[in-house]
Design a protein around this motif. Structure first.
Motif, short mmCIF file in Angstrom:
data_model
loop_
_atom_site.label_atom_id
_atom_site.label_comp_id
_atom_site.label_asym_id
_atom_site.label_seq_id
_atom_site.Cartn_x
_atom_site.Cartn_y
_atom_site.Cartn_z
N GLU A 182 -59.65 -75.98 -37.84
CA GLU A 182 -59.86 -75.68 -39.26
C GLU A 182 -61.25 -75.10 -39.50
OE1 GLU A 182 -56.82 -79.03 -39.13
OE2 GLU A 182 -58.64 -78.50 -38.02
N LEU A 183 -62.26 -75.58 -38.75
CA LEU A 183 -63.61 -75.04 -38.88
C LEU A 183 -63.64 -73.60 -38.39
CD1 LEU A 183 -64.10 -78.17 -39.04
CD2 LEU A 183 -66.27 -77.74 -37.92
N ARG A 184 -63.00 -73.36 -37.25
CA ARG A 184 -62.94 -72.00 -36.70
C ARG A 184 -62.18 -71.07 -37.64
NH1 ARG A 184 -61.71 -74.99 -32.12
NH2 ARG A 184 -59.59 -74.19 -32.10
N ASP A 185 -61.09 -71.56 -38.24
CA ASP A 185 -60.30 -70.74 -39.17
C ASP A 185 -61.14 -70.34 -40.39
OD1 ASP A 185 -58.12 -70.96 -37.50
OD2 ASP A 185 -57.07 -72.44 -38.75
N ALA A 186 -61.90 -71.27 -40.94
CA ALA A 186 -62.73 -70.96 -42.10
C ALA A 186 -63.79 -69.92 -41.74
CB ALA A 186 -63.37 -72.22 -42.65
N PHE A 187 -64.40 -70.08 -40.58
CA PHE A 187 -65.40 -69.11 -40.14
C PHE A 187 -64.76 -67.74 -39.94
CE2 PHE A 187 -68.23 -66.93 -37.19
CZ PHE A 187 -69.46 -67.15 -37.77
N GLN A 188 -63.58 -67.72 -39.36
CA GLN A 188 -62.88 -66.44 -39.14
C GLN A 188 -62.48 -65.79 -40.46
OE1 GLN A 188 -59.77 -67.59 -36.43
NE2 GLN A 188 -61.13 -67.52 -34.65
N ALA A 189 -62.16 -66.59 -41.46
CA ALA A 189 -61.82 -66.03 -42.77
C ALA A 189 -63.04 -65.32 -43.38
CB ALA A 189 -61.30 -67.11 -43.71
N LEU A 190 -64.23 -65.87 -43.13
CA LEU A 190 -65.46 -65.21 -43.56
C LEU A 190 -65.76 -63.99 -42.70
CD1 LEU A 190 -67.89 -68.21 -44.28
CD2 LEU A 190 -67.03 -66.57 -45.95
N SER A 191 -65.68 -64.16 -41.39
CA SER A 191 -66.05 -63.05 -40.50
C SER A 191 -65.09 -61.87 -40.62
CB SER A 191 -66.15 -63.52 -39.04
OG SER A 191 -64.89 -63.87 -38.53
N GLY A 192 -63.86 -62.12 -41.01
CA GLY A 192 -62.91 -61.04 -41.18
C GLY A 192 -63.31 -60.04 -42.24
N VAL A 193 -63.99 -60.51 -43.30
CA VAL A 193 -64.42 -59.59 -44.35
C VAL A 193 -65.79 -58.99 -44.06
CG1 VAL A 193 -62.97 -60.61 -46.14
CG2 VAL A 193 -65.32 -61.44 -45.85
N VAL A 194 -66.51 -59.58 -43.12
CA VAL A 194 -67.82 -59.06 -42.73
C VAL A 194 -67.68 -57.97 -41.67
CG1 VAL A 194 -69.98 -59.71 -41.54
CG2 VAL A 194 -69.05 -61.18 -43.34
N ALA A 195 -66.73 -58.14 -40.77
CA ALA A 195 -66.57 -57.25 -39.62
C ALA A 195 -66.53 -55.76 -39.95
CB ALA A 195 -65.34 -57.66 -38.81
N PRO A 196 -65.86 -55.33 -41.02
CA PRO A 196 -65.84 -53.88 -41.29
C PRO A 196 -67.22 -53.28 -41.59
CG PRO A 196 -64.10 -54.98 -42.51
CD PRO A 196 -64.97 -56.05 -41.94
N PHE A 197 -68.19 -54.13 -41.89
CA PHE A 197 -69.49 -53.62 -42.33
C PHE A 197 -70.64 -53.90 -41.37
CE2 PHE A 197 -67.00 -54.80 -46.11
CZ PHE A 197 -66.83 -53.53 -46.65
N CYS A 198 -70.46 -54.78 -40.43
CA CYS A 198 -71.59 -55.21 -39.61
C CYS A 198 -71.25 -55.21 -38.13
CB CYS A 198 -72.02 -56.63 -40.02
SG CYS A 198 -72.55 -56.74 -41.72
N GLN A 199 -72.18 -54.71 -37.33
CA GLN A 199 -71.99 -54.72 -35.89
C GLN A 199 -72.22 -56.12 -35.32
OE1 GLN A 199 -74.61 -51.64 -34.56
NE2 GLN A 199 -73.35 -50.00 -35.44
N GLU A 200 -73.19 -56.83 -35.85
CA GLU A 200 -73.47 -58.19 -35.40
C GLU A 200 -72.66 -59.16 -36.27
OE1 GLU A 200 -77.65 -59.23 -34.58
OE2 GLU A 200 -78.05 -57.19 -35.29
N THR A 201 -71.36 -59.18 -36.06
CA THR A 201 -70.46 -59.89 -36.96
C THR A 201 -70.77 -61.37 -37.07
OG1 THR A 201 -68.74 -58.29 -36.46
CG2 THR A 201 -68.03 -60.31 -37.51
N GLU A 202 -70.99 -62.05 -35.95
CA GLU A 202 -71.23 -63.50 -36.02
C GLU A 202 -72.51 -63.82 -36.78
OE1 GLU A 202 -70.93 -65.67 -32.38
OE2 GLU A 202 -68.82 -65.13 -32.11
N THR A 203 -73.58 -63.11 -36.49
CA THR A 203 -74.85 -63.37 -37.17
C THR A 203 -74.74 -63.01 -38.65
OG1 THR A 203 -76.05 -62.92 -35.14
CG2 THR A 203 -77.33 -62.87 -37.16
N ALA A 204 -74.08 -61.89 -38.95
CA ALA A 204 -73.91 -61.50 -40.34
C ALA A 204 -73.04 -62.52 -41.09
CB ALA A 204 -73.29 -60.10 -40.41
N THR A 205 -72.02 -63.04 -40.42
CA THR A 205 -71.17 -64.06 -41.05
C THR A 205 -71.96 -65.33 -41.32
OG1 THR A 205 -69.23 -63.15 -39.93
CG2 THR A 205 -69.03 -65.38 -40.81
#
Length: 196
Positions: free
Chosen positions: A128-151
């Motif tokens: 569930e923690l990973r899913d919530a993080f992925q839900a955030l990172s999914g909307v960040v990915a189109p805009f940022c190369q450093e997806t994890e840090t940007a998320t």
């Protein structure tokens, strides 16, 4: 159904009942009111029965928090699906996150304020923690190369804004403008793509 299956189902139902009761007490009176003794009185289980399911109050808080991460992940995914483009998805998710934090204050507190012992950003973190993080990172990915840090940065900004507003430290009337600024700063720093 075998005896073992029935016992496992009954155990899971008792755990859910304990968690629901803890969550209701916390919603009504705050987490300080949630004690093993109070839970035992409310649900008419003995304290040893509760301890058979959860080693202490922190374990109950952690179980409620995991449940909350599952809920917010679903909310963030729905916010993404309702968007017409990538930028709107990012804005929708930011708004949905803060709305959740403010609308489910006790649950959010269990998730991200109280000590729960949950391990974030680890391979053994609950799904569930990973899913919530992925839900955030999914909307960040189109805009940022450093997806994890940007998320993580988006998460930190949203959490900070939510906590400050939740405690009356910043003006609720400017929430939409703050979200707009958070989104714009992410887009500016992340080398935004064509949908920005």
């Amino acid at each position: 159904m075998s005896i073992a299956e029935r016992k496992a189902r009954e155990k899971a139902e008792r755990e859910k009942h304990i968690m629901r009761t803890a969550r209701q007490i916390a919603t009504d009176q705050g987490w300080n009111a949630v004690t093993i003794r109070r839970l035992a009185d409310e649900i008419e289980y003995s304290q040893p029965v509760i301890y058979a399911h959860f080693r202490n109050r922190d374990a109950i808080v952690a179980a409620v928090a995991v449940e909350g991460f599952g809920e917010i992940a679903a909310i963030l995914r729905r916010a993404t699906e309702a968007a017409r483009n990538d930028r709107q998805a990012l804005e929708n998710v930011a708004t949905a996150y803060i709305d959740f934090a403010l609308g489910q204050s006790a649950l959010y507190e269990a998730m991200l304020v109280l000590s729960s012992g949950l391990r974030f950003a680890q391979p053994d973190a609950p799904g569930e923690l990973r899913d919530a993080f992925q839900a955030l990172s999914g909307v960040v990915a189109p805009f940022c190369q450093e997806t994890e840090t940007a998320t993580e940065t988006l998460w930190a900004a949203l959490h900070g804004a939510a906590e400050l507003e939740r405690h009356g430290r910043i003006r609720p009337t400017l929430r939409a403008r703050r979200i707009e600024m958070i989104v714009q700063s992410l887009l500016t720093s992340g080398h935004a793509g064509p949908n920005a």
